[in-house]
Write a protein that holds these residues in place. Structure first.
Motif, PDB file in Angstrom:
ATOM      1  N   ILE A  12       0.844  -1.196   0.000  1.00 30.34           N
ATOM      2  CA  ILE A  12       0.000   0.000   0.000  1.00 30.34           C
ATOM      3  C   ILE A  12       0.883   1.251   0.000  1.00 30.34           C
ATOM      4  O   ILE A  12       0.650   2.192  -0.760  1.00 30.34           O
ATOM      5  CB  ILE A  12      -0.951  -0.007   1.216  1.00 30.34           C
ATOM      6  CG1 ILE A  12      -2.025  -1.090   1.047  1.00 30.34           C
ATOM      7  CG2 ILE A  12      -1.598   1.366   1.404  1.00 30.34           C
ATOM      8  CD1 ILE A  12      -2.906  -1.282   2.266  1.00 30.34           C
ATOM      9  N   LEU A  13       1.902   1.253   0.844  1.00 33.97           N
ATOM     10  CA  LEU A  13       2.798   2.406   0.912  1.00 33.97           C
ATOM     11  C   LEU A  13       3.552   2.600  -0.393  1.00 33.97           C
ATOM     12  O   LEU A  13       3.784   3.737  -0.827  1.00 33.97           O
ATOM     13  CB  LEU A  13       3.773   2.246   2.083  1.00 33.97           C
ATOM     14  CG  LEU A  13       3.145   2.311   3.477  1.00 33.97           C
ATOM     15  CD1 LEU A  13       4.187   2.020   4.542  1.00 33.97           C
ATOM     16  CD2 LEU A  13       2.500   3.667   3.721  1.00 33.97           C
ATOM     17  N   ASP A  14       3.937   1.495  -1.051  1.00 31.73           N
ATOM     18  CA  ASP A  14       4.611   1.606  -2.339  1.00 31.73           C
ATOM     19  C   ASP A  14       3.707   2.264  -3.378  1.00 31.73           C
ATOM     20  O   ASP A  14       4.144   3.117  -4.161  1.00 31.73           O
ATOM     21  CB  ASP A  14       5.036   0.222  -2.838  1.00 31.73           C
ATOM     22  CG  ASP A  14       6.375  -0.221  -2.267  1.00 31.73           C
ATOM     23  OD1 ASP A  14       7.134   0.658  -1.814  1.00 31.73           O
ATOM     24  OD2 ASP A  14       6.651  -1.424  -2.253  1.00 31.73           O
ATOM     25  N   HIS A  94      18.645   0.778  -3.668  1.00 33.77           N
ATOM     26  CA  HIS A  94      17.649   1.807  -3.373  1.00 33.77           C
ATOM     27  C   HIS A  94      16.298   1.169  -3.075  1.00 33.77           C
ATOM     28  O   HIS A  94      15.595   1.568  -2.132  1.00 33.77           O
ATOM     29  CB  HIS A  94      17.528   2.777  -4.545  1.00 33.77           C
ATOM     30  CG  HIS A  94      16.505   3.860  -4.339  1.00 33.77           C
ATOM     31  ND1 HIS A  94      15.230   3.786  -4.857  1.00 33.77           N
ATOM     32  CD2 HIS A  94      16.556   5.017  -3.634  1.00 33.77           C
ATOM     33  CE1 HIS A  94      14.545   4.855  -4.511  1.00 33.77           C
ATOM     34  NE2 HIS A  94      15.320   5.622  -3.764  1.00 33.77           N
ATOM     35  N   GLY A  95      15.924   0.165  -3.878  1.00 31.83           N
ATOM     36  CA  GLY A  95      14.672  -0.535  -3.613  1.00 31.83           C
ATOM     37  C   GLY A  95      14.682  -1.237  -2.272  1.00 31.83           C
ATOM     38  O   GLY A  95      13.682  -1.234  -1.545  1.00 31.83           O
ATOM     39  N   ALA A  96      15.833  -1.821  -1.916  1.00 29.42           N
ATOM     40  CA  ALA A  96      15.940  -2.497  -0.616  1.00 29.42           C
ATOM     41  C   ALA A  96      15.838  -1.495   0.521  1.00 29.42           C
ATOM     42  O   ALA A  96      15.157  -1.743   1.534  1.00 29.42           O
ATOM     43  CB  ALA A  96      17.267  -3.250  -0.537  1.00 29.42           C
ATOM     44  N   ARG A  97      16.506  -0.367   0.384  1.00 31.98           N
ATOM     45  CA  ARG A  97      16.520   0.624   1.473  1.00 31.98           C
ATOM     46  C   ARG A  97      15.135   1.184   1.742  1.00 31.98           C
ATOM     47  O   ARG A  97      14.721   1.322   2.903  1.00 31.98           O
ATOM     48  CB  ARG A  97      17.488   1.763   1.126  1.00 31.98           C
ATOM     49  CG  ARG A  97      17.808   2.673   2.298  1.00 31.98           C
ATOM     50  CD  ARG A  97      18.712   3.814   1.917  1.00 31.98           C
ATOM     51  NE  ARG A  97      18.014   4.852   1.177  1.00 31.98           N
ATOM     52  CZ  ARG A  97      18.256   5.155  -0.088  1.00 31.98           C
ATOM     53  NH1 ARG A  97      19.159   4.471  -0.788  1.00 31.98           N
ATOM     54  NH2 ARG A  97      17.595   6.120  -0.687  1.00 31.98           N
ATOM     55  N   GLU A 337      12.841  -3.904  -7.731  1.00 35.88           N
ATOM     56  CA  GLU A 337      12.054  -5.014  -7.208  1.00 35.88           C
ATOM     57  C   GLU A 337      12.952  -6.116  -6.652  1.00 35.88           C
ATOM     58  O   GLU A 337      12.602  -6.771  -5.660  1.00 35.88           O
ATOM     59  CB  GLU A 337      11.134  -5.569  -8.302  1.00 35.88           C
ATOM     60  CG  GLU A 337      10.211  -6.676  -7.846  1.00 35.88           C
ATOM     61  CD  GLU A 337       9.296  -6.258  -6.706  1.00 35.88           C
ATOM     62  OE1 GLU A 337       8.969  -7.127  -5.878  1.00 35.88           O
ATOM     63  OE2 GLU A 337       8.908  -5.077  -6.631  1.00 35.88           O
ATOM     64  N   VAL A 338      14.116  -6.329  -7.273  1.00 34.96           N
ATOM     65  CA  VAL A 338      15.089  -7.275  -6.722  1.00 34.96           C
ATOM     66  C   VAL A 338      15.490  -6.836  -5.316  1.00 34.96           C
ATOM     67  O   VAL A 338      15.561  -7.644  -4.382  1.00 34.96           O
ATOM     68  CB  VAL A 338      16.327  -7.389  -7.627  1.00 34.96           C
ATOM     69  CG1 VAL A 338      17.475  -8.103  -6.908  1.00 34.96           C
ATOM     70  CG2 VAL A 338      15.986  -8.146  -8.916  1.00 34.96           C
ATOM     71  N   ALA A 343      15.027  -7.496   0.520  1.00 42.32           N
ATOM     72  CA  ALA A 343      14.782  -6.916   1.842  1.00 42.32           C
ATOM     73  C   ALA A 343      13.633  -7.628   2.548  1.00 42.32           C
ATOM     74  O   ALA A 343      13.691  -7.882   3.758  1.00 42.32           O
ATOM     75  CB  ALA A 343      14.483  -5.427   1.703  1.00 42.32           C
ATOM     76  N   LEU A 344      12.575  -7.954   1.805  1.00 47.11           N
ATOM     77  CA  LEU A 344      11.457  -8.702   2.385  1.00 47.11           C
ATOM     78  C   LEU A 344      11.931 -10.064   2.884  1.00 47.11           C
ATOM     79  O   LEU A 344      11.597 -10.482   3.998  1.00 47.11           O
ATOM     80  CB  LEU A 344      10.351  -8.874   1.355  1.00 47.11           C
ATOM     81  CG  LEU A 344       9.207  -9.819   1.734  1.00 47.11           C
ATOM     82  CD1 LEU A 344       8.495  -9.350   2.996  1.00 47.11           C
ATOM     83  CD2 LEU A 344       8.227  -9.966   0.572  1.00 47.11           C
TER      84      LEU A 344
END
Length: 376
Positions: A12-14, A94-97, A337-338, A343-344
């Protein structure tokens, strides 16, 4: 794997990060959940202060992340280790952070220099700082560097996820998770696109100084050798600084299938690629990385080889491929997305190990897209 409540709320936040304001009904459709479920999530998130609701609309509450201020360590601390000045892996991390900050983790970034085995010092520093987990996006210019780092990681007891890298099957490394792009599929996309346009003589100009580059090379050779629509193919280095090994370039033809070795191109000659294209009658070239693709496509044009009329160009990476005078068609790995998926995975592993659950390591591959632009 069933999506957890936390994962859905992070999604949702994304969505809200990408749009200033979204209808609640539209949000439910995007998430593929019921209105009851999304309203329940939004009520909780509004109470936490991460979103704002008004008249059937929802928007991001600025300055907070999932009810936890940025930089807080309510969930723990994650170290991200990545090379300095690396635009591709920079997009991944950046996606992970962003995911970790939304989830309430404190993120510590370690940028490593372009030297042999730089991860050892960063890992030692991370262990000393008391991190709860690590996301590692290494450069690994050579197979020797990769094997050295994997041997070091085998002794690391901390939850660890490799980003856009996969340990070799020979070395195992069962204790470490990984999330990467399926680059074999990426090369398949490029070849299918070119052959669908009638190209039967295709050149690969690629780097050799990263795991991605080595996979792109080996995938191209394997796929081109067996592709019924390709008459002639060849691989060469895309730049003078692109090599990490001393393997010669390889070429082959369809019937009978033959391979032979060729001398590497003379990169000091700016016309080496146009000359090779003309000599071998190539009508298409795949170029890794897309920074090299921008330079080489400009050299083709300057030498009178028109793109795409005389030679189609497909770039690989899609970091800057769309920014040239001729926007380049590109294989586009899902870089951010990677990072988010890694991170997930790391957050799930940290929670599992804190709860005493036995963790089964994951090897995750995400599929790239092909962004078709003017160069094909």
């Amino acid at each position: 794997m069933r999506e957890s409540i936390e994962e859905r709320r992070l999604r949702i936040l994304d969505v809200l990060d990408q749009h200033e304001e979204v209808k609640v009904a539209h949000l439910a459709a995007l998430l593929n959940v019921s209105m009851v479920t999304v309203r329940r999530d939004l009520e909780t998130m509004a109470t936490q202060g991460s979103i704002q609701r008004r008249h059937g609309m929802v928007r991001r509450a600025h300055g907070e992340f999932s009810g936890a201020p940025e930089g807080s360590a309510s969930q723990g601390t994650v170290a991200i280790i990545a090379p300095e000045r690396h635009s591709y892996l920079g997009a991944v991390t950046h996606g992970a952070r962003r995911f970790l900050e939304h989830a309430g983790f404190r993120v510590v970034l370690h940028l490593t220099p372009n030297t042999a085995n730089p991860e050892r010092h960063a890992v030692a520093e991370m262990l000393h700082s008391g991190a709860d987990g690590v996301l590692l996006a290494p450069r690994w210019r050579t197979l020797e560097q990769q094997d050295h780092a994997v041997a070091m990681l085998a002794d690391l007891s901390l939850p660890t996820v490799l980003l856009e890298r996969r340990p070799s099957r020979a070395l195992g490394l069962r204790s470490v998770d990984s999330v990467c792009t399926d680059h074999v599929y990426g090369v398949h996309l490029a070849l299918d696109h070119l052959t669908s346009k009638g190209h039967v003589r295709i050149l690969l100009a690629a780097r050799e100084d990263s795991p991605t580059a080595r996979t792109v090379n080996s995938a191209f050779v394997a796929l081109a050798r067996e592709h019924p629509g390709i008459e002639h193919w060849m691989t060469v280095l895309s730049a003078p600084d692109a090599g990490a090994t001393t393997h010669p370039s390889v070429s082959g033809s369809a019937a009978p299938v033959t391979t032979k070795h060729r001398a590497r191109p003379h990169h000091e000659d700016p016309n080496w690629l146009p000359d090779l294209v003309r000599e071998q009658k190539f009508t298409a070239v795949i170029i890794h990385s897309d920074e090299n693709a921008l330079v080489l496509s400009q050299r083709l044009e300057a030498a009178g080889v028109r793109v795409p009329q005389d030679c189609a160009v497909v770039a690989y990476d899609d970091v800057v491929a769309g920014l040239g005078n001729i926007p380049l068609t590109a294989v586009s790995p899902p870089k951010e997305e990677v990072g988010r998926a890694g991170a997930l995975l790391l957050s799930q592993r940290i929670r599992a190990e804190r709860g005493g659950t036995i963790w089964t390591p994951h090897r995750v591959e995400l599929l790239p897209d092909l962004r078709v632009r003017d160069s094909t």
